[in-house]
Design an enzyme around this catalytic site. Structure first.
Site, PDB file in Angstrom:
ATOM      1  N   ASP A 170       4.071  35.968 -22.653  1.00 30.58           N
ATOM      2  CA  ASP A 170       4.782  34.696 -21.936  1.00 30.58           C
ATOM      3  C   ASP A 170       5.395  35.244 -20.659  1.00 30.58           C
ATOM      4  OD1 ASP A 170       6.799  32.658 -21.507  1.00 30.58           O
ATOM      5  OD2 ASP A 170       6.590  32.107 -23.600  1.00 30.58           O
ATOM      6  N   HIS A 201       2.554  31.539 -21.643  1.00 22.70           N
ATOM      7  CA  HIS A 201       3.552  30.504 -21.837  1.00 22.70           C
ATOM      8  C   HIS A 201       2.820  29.257 -21.778  1.00 22.70           C
ATOM      9  CE1 HIS A 201       7.698  28.554 -22.021  1.00 22.70           C
ATOM     10  NE2 HIS A 201       7.039  27.539 -20.900  1.00 22.70           N
TER      11      HIS A 201
END
Length: 234
Positions: A170, A201
């Site tokens: 992420d 993400h």
């Protein structure tokens, strides 16, 4: 599938909620908490998917105090920057108030069995965590929530089941932040964390550049199983 309008708890106005109903006449509800892009096509498609799985779905417009009806796309650079601006100006407490108001409405809808869950993505993943801590939700799921490592202390008020999907790569949640989440939450009896190796993400956003079909399919199955268990009793 339709839009309804709900009056805010503080009586300062009203906000739109996209709704989708299952084919069955009764069942639980899920509040779908938006990303920073508003209640766009992606959020509406999540509601429709949940309805297909047997849930009443409600997606409130949480940016309405800034501008009602925002619909942005991550793949458009100008719209992405606008989305970050809306996020920075967003009043998180007011957003939680609107989520609680949506929960209350969902429980009042004919056919809803009284149980209401929440699922959120990105900003919504953060809000799903805070919803578990600050509202009377029955179960919550957060996908790649941001800034959760700064709110670990809020976990002490979480009594109902919470599931968090964490993207290992992420770009908005550092390895250190992920480690802090595990350290603070792994032993919490109501919280379950799942890590998804090698994904970024937004891995569950179908039209996004980070979409990862295998990880999204697994996370979505876990989400449905989780809601079936805690909202349907299956």
């Amino acid at each position: 599938m339709t839009n309804i309008t709900i009056t805010a708890a503080d009586k300062t106005g009203s906000f739109s909620v996209y709704t989708a109903a299952p084919k069955s006449s009764t069942g639980p509800a899920v509040v779908v908490i938006q990303e920073i892009f508003g209640v766009n096509y992606n959020v509406r498609s999540i509601c429709d998917w949940l309805a297909d799985e047997g849930f009443f779905a409600f997606a409130p417009d949480l940016f309405w105090r800034q501008k009602p009806g925002i619909e942005l796309e991550a793949k458009n650079p100008e719209e992405l920057q606008a989305a970050f601006g809306y996020m920075k100006a967003f009043d998180g407490q007011k957003g939680l108030d609107d989520i609680q108001t949506t929960i209350n409405h969902a429980r009042s809808v004919s056919g809803v069995n009284g149980k209401v869950g929440a699922v959120g993505y990105c900003l919504g993943g953060y809000l799903a965590y805070m919803t578990a801590a600050k509202t009377d939700i029955d179960a919550s799921v957060g996908y790649y929530g941001v800034s959760l490592d700064t709110k670990i202390d809020e976990a002490k008020t979480i009594k109902k089941p919470l599931m968090l999907h964490i993207a290992e790569k992420d770009g908005f949640v550092s390895p250190e932040a992920q480690a802090a989440m595990h350290k603070g939450l792994d032993d919490h009896p109501a919280v379950t964390l799942y890590d998804y190796a090698g994904v970024d993400h937004g891995f569950a956003r179908i039209e996004g550049s980070a979409y990862h079909k295998e990880a999204a399919t697994l996370a979505n199955k876990r989400t449905i199983d989780f809601f079936n268990k805690h909202l349907k009793g299956a």
